[in-house]
Design a protein around this motif. Structure first.
Motif, short mmCIF file in Angstrom:
data_model
loop_
_atom_site.label_atom_id
_atom_site.label_comp_id
_atom_site.label_asym_id
_atom_site.label_seq_id
_atom_site.Cartn_x
_atom_site.Cartn_y
_atom_site.Cartn_z
N TRP F 58 94.30 -11.84 -40.03
CA TRP F 58 94.34 -10.72 -39.09
C TRP F 58 94.03 -9.42 -39.84
O TRP F 58 94.21 -9.35 -41.06
CB TRP F 58 95.72 -10.65 -38.42
CG TRP F 58 95.78 -9.77 -37.20
CD1 TRP F 58 96.55 -8.67 -37.03
CD2 TRP F 58 95.04 -9.93 -35.99
NE1 TRP F 58 96.33 -8.14 -35.80
CE2 TRP F 58 95.41 -8.88 -35.13
CE3 TRP F 58 94.07 -10.86 -35.55
CZ2 TRP F 58 94.87 -8.72 -33.85
CZ3 TRP F 58 93.54 -10.70 -34.28
CH2 TRP F 58 93.93 -9.65 -33.44
N THR F 60 94.83 -5.26 -39.39
CA THR F 60 95.41 -4.16 -38.62
C THR F 60 94.93 -2.86 -39.24
O THR F 60 94.54 -2.82 -40.40
CB THR F 60 96.95 -4.15 -38.65
OG1 THR F 60 97.35 -3.96 -40.01
CG2 THR F 60 97.52 -5.45 -38.13
N GLU F 62 95.71 1.54 -39.38
CA GLU F 62 96.41 2.76 -39.00
C GLU F 62 95.58 3.96 -39.39
O GLU F 62 94.96 3.99 -40.46
CB GLU F 62 97.81 2.82 -39.64
CG GLU F 62 98.73 1.77 -39.04
CD GLU F 62 100.18 1.86 -39.49
OE1 GLU F 62 100.95 0.96 -39.15
OE2 GLU F 62 100.52 2.84 -40.16
N ARG F 91 93.21 1.63 -32.89
CA ARG F 91 92.85 0.40 -32.18
C ARG F 91 91.35 0.12 -32.32
O ARG F 91 90.94 -1.03 -32.51
CB ARG F 91 93.23 0.51 -30.70
CG ARG F 91 94.74 0.32 -30.48
CD ARG F 91 95.17 0.66 -29.06
NE ARG F 91 94.52 -0.12 -28.05
CZ ARG F 91 94.95 -1.30 -27.61
NH1 ARG F 91 96.05 -1.83 -28.10
NH2 ARG F 91 94.29 -1.95 -26.67
N GLY F 94 90.58 -1.17 -35.92
CA GLY F 94 91.01 -2.57 -36.06
C GLY F 94 90.03 -3.52 -35.38
O GLY F 94 89.58 -4.50 -35.98
N THR F 110 97.25 -11.00 -43.64
CA THR F 110 96.80 -9.80 -42.95
C THR F 110 96.20 -8.84 -43.96
O THR F 110 96.73 -8.69 -45.06
CB THR F 110 98.00 -9.13 -42.24
OG1 THR F 110 98.57 -10.07 -41.32
CG2 THR F 110 97.59 -7.88 -41.49
N LYS F 112 95.73 -4.97 -44.27
CA LYS F 112 96.19 -3.75 -43.61
C LYS F 112 95.32 -2.59 -44.05
O LYS F 112 95.28 -2.25 -45.24
CB LYS F 112 97.66 -3.48 -43.94
CG LYS F 112 98.55 -4.61 -43.41
CD LYS F 112 100.02 -4.22 -43.41
CE LYS F 112 100.80 -5.26 -42.60
NZ LYS F 112 102.24 -5.00 -42.59
#
Lengths: 238, 238, 238, 238, 238, 238
Positions: F58, F60, F62, F91, F94, F110, F112
């Motif tokens: 995954w 993500t 920020e 969003r 990502g 993940t 990040k």
């Protein structure tokens, strides 16, 4: 001569009432002059997740002022943001108490300290440390009495007092009126061996010299020795 | 016969200590058996914005349990979400006290009530109302003595007590062990004229009948009359 | 004669629409006069952690007003602080529904009740309870039909209505205009056996007497009986 | 000999880059060994409400670590609760900078300091103070150059460094590996007159003696003098 | 052939119910297949502080899903953190509606749009825009009818629809099952002049080509024209 | 001719500095004209709970602006409510990065991404995507070099740029002054195969036609091709 008649090197009268409430294993109401703090120690049979399996205990502390403890009502920390001064103080209380213990003798459990200020007239953080140590002592005795732990983890006694520079004179144990006008403000945490656990000194209105620092520490030692005598007397230790 | 030796229609011993702390205009420590609540009333010379210009006063109340007040340590409301039981209780305290006053005689100011539970053994909300009324009374006397207001806004005395059904017997003033097993739980707020300010009754384990309700209210009246006598005695009113 | 032509002991017309939305096992739109609430019951195959292993089920409830449900737009609870009136109401809804059930027959699962007010004209909490019971009934039928549970946990029907003192006359089922001027405001939750689940009465403008209380309860019984007939009719039960 | 080859009384190499970004009136990237902090000073033509009308300025500071500044990613403070260590540090930065100024010469405006840690290898709070002072200096020069203020409010230079006890040897300017094993940890904030603004010393593993304290302060003085020379050099002051 | 029998270029049946609730000046329940959204427009006679004195109006929008609107109950946004998908959607709704208006003709007031999803089966954001435009239209008519504004600020009609690539075929108006498996997902907001207000296209499983983009936009135009016809029909405009 | 001398179809000069900080596996400072963003990629050996056991990775992201990155200081997101524009942007970042990868080749971990804007002059979200892709590339090379994964999950390069309508002329890569007055604003995310990952276009002041859309996309392609050449050059790929 100070407003309340004390000499420069004189602390305020101290009263330490144990077993003030019944649920906490240690529960102490400490009064230092007009300052009153309820200090409790409650045992929690877990440790924070980052410590699991390390076979050591932990001490956490929370500090809070009741809304009616100050002249102007203090709002509660209910908006999700703990007052930043409280955060700073409770970190100091936790560090000070942890450093008096051999945490490995405490076993994997946490002792949670709560210092709730009922009435504030200066020196609430130092009274919190002095009172919380007695509550911690009682909680540890409870563990020893119940034979939950076998060795006493306490290495030394600890107490705390403020010193400062007021109208260019070094004084001991400032009340609120003195504190709010202090030129230098210092909080000292010491053991019964006259060693330092924590020194926090701030030049509020001007920087201070090495010479002044030495005078502050001399006063602090005097005050701490008296407080530790008060703690021992309250605990029935001679 | 109840666990603590009381008869079914007997309340717990009550102690009301005024002037417990020094900053609040009213400051009362109330003890009802093992329950102890610090109730303070502080005067704020403003009203909420939605009331400005209405020439009426306001009463707000906050209720909080100290972490060490319960057998298992209660977390503080610091995550931005007030415990929902506390919200319900503080709304009840505020409503109960407001309804005893002629708010227009209070002038555009707020009296802020804080009820901080030091030790909880059942009946903390009813003790809060009974104690807070005395603190409110003292705060209003302070306003009258300072000639800030000229007429006394208090219309009546108010006190509160719990009643309930325990092992199918109606009893007065439940302690925690009784409360946690009660079949029906009811809190009653009444005046010194035997009139109701608030009735909150809940069938916890089963519904209750009109006949049972009447028995509860009979017990409540007895308890309230005794509490109001205690309030008057503490205030030196005969 | 009341503003909308009703007599003092007359409730508002009630409409109960089942299966209003499709995902919830129970979904009811209840209209009481101009008040409209969407009440849903959704089954969650877990229980709160403090209940695990007890082989009992649980009911939780949330109450919320849509922003457009009131004359002046109501802000959403997005600042992390649920509106305190909502907290009080949702606790009442949860308690009222739980007390109608034998939770051990529900098995270890939670039924989550949501009451979202689409239009508010007084009596939203009582309409929520009355409507939510029908949604709960449907959700439990769903569990019985799927043979997930074998015994019906419902002990009795429950409905709720308001009564109050308006211009010194006791009246039933207050609309918003009546409620905002009521001298006494009381919400009653009752079963189909004419027993009480909850009584909450407040003297808003003045205390009330035992005699007045009896008149309120008489009106409430009449209203509840009519509401329970409406619930049974909507569910096709005679 | 230390891990990175320094002697016990040797600080890490310092790099001070002014005008690192363009919007802030003062913008400094300070590197102390592997620690890098962006320190900015932005002028805001208002003061906090409690200071209005006092004709004095104010300095506030915020401290934050970027998520990628630490070996294990640090979560952002987005849950409404500023990390308690950050709270303690930003209060220290604000106090330290305020005490170097005559706030009445600043006029009713606030200088907002932001210290954002880009890379952390110990000593981020002391680097923040040392770097932020240079940013503050530039912001004040900007005000003087624009003739918004007429007198320079800066009374003295200020810098900060850590000292500590590592394997029972007092050392200067601890990197992360040293800091995490330090027996005593102390942060000192001093002026170019060798006077103290702030002393914060903590016995992490054991208390420390007066004698040890004196050794720490001796090292700190040496380090501070070198840092202030670096600040003056970056500012082109001899 | 699609699961619900539609052809690739066919939208779902639309139902637009005006005046669904009574307090909002515009209140529309829009149903698109199984998706149902309550869209309201409420007039607030203020503007955000940053716009005061500009003699222009403003439109804000909030989007929310009821807990029971989805197959698995959706938690409410009560922890102080609005769901990030909701934030994105409500910004889109606000932008889309604002761009259809001459805000200077609206005067210094805000129209607050609320889109509360009662039942979600894909396309809730596009249904929200299509329904909210009708609610906005009604609110503006209300202002015109009351002669609060004199000129109609609406420049054009606006509606929104989704298009996407499903099993490598471009399709119009995706339901939830299609949306959750879509290769490309695109939301288009258009006017009745076939011009774009907003295009948001995302390659969910793979990038998409210019050629595919053109096919999506062709479908979108067809769908939008049909939706605008539905809006006009609901408003009684031919 | 544009303010900074560029022609309408000309992007700003780009600088991509890899290994800007040392802890993140990928750490890139990207400068696009006066805009500067620190983009880092840190590997976390877990996946969100809803993905456990799926054997997929995954990504993500920020996004955050430092307080000093804008002309007027931007408040930190410390009140528990992430700025809604930041939510929308992170969003997008990502989604854009995830769609360039075969997540099953990443394994259950993940990556990040953090994009912290040091200086903002328009195009921070597009610079974030362009820079973050390079950081992601470096983090994946790190995983390949350490033989933690065996196959490269990256399917294509991705970059992003803004286009818009400024004084009725389509232009490429808007700086802040252009962006704040743009009639139409569009952000395009594309691959090195000239395919779209995301298109987000908004008519800020008026709707736009299909013809204008085609001109925007033509400019965007030109800009993206140049950015991907810059990425490859920084990575030493020819």
């Amino acid at each position: 001569m100070r407003k309340d008649g004390r000499s420069c090197d004189q602390g305020r009268p101290v009263q330490i009432i144990r077993h003030f409430t019944k649920y906490a294993q240690g529960s102490v109401l400490i009064k230092t002059g007009e300052t009153a703090v309820l200090c409790t120690a409650m045992i929690d049979e877990t440790v924070p997740s980052f410590m699991r399996g390390e076979e050591r205990g932990w001490i956490t502390a929370e500090y809070n002022m009741l809304p009616s403890s100050t002249k102007t009502r203090k709002k509660r920390d209910r908006n999700g943001k703990t007052d930043s001064r409280s955060v700073e103080i409770q970190r100091l209380i936790g560090r000070s108490l942890r450093s008096t213990l051999d945490l490995s003798k405490l076993g994997e459990r946490t002792i949670k300290i709560d210092c709730d200020v009922l009435q504030a007239d200066g020196g609430t953080r130092t009274a919190s440390i002095t009172g919380a140590f007695v509550a911690l002592y009682d909680a540890i005795q409870w563990l020893l009495n119940k034979e939950i732990i076998s060795e006493n983890p306490i290495n030394c006694f600890v107490a705390s007092i403020s010193v400062g520079l007021f109208k260019d004179v070094p004084i001991l144990d400032l009340c609120y009126d003195e504190d709010s006008q202090a030129i230098v403000d210092m909080n000292v945490v010491m053991t019964d061996n006259n060693e330092f656990i924590e020194i926090q000194g701030t030049g509020e209105q001007r920087p201070f010299s090495q010479d002044e620092l030495e005078k502050f520490l001399f006063l602090a030692k005097k005050g701490i020795n008296s407080l530790i005598a008060d703690q021992k007397s309250a605990l029935g230790i001679k």
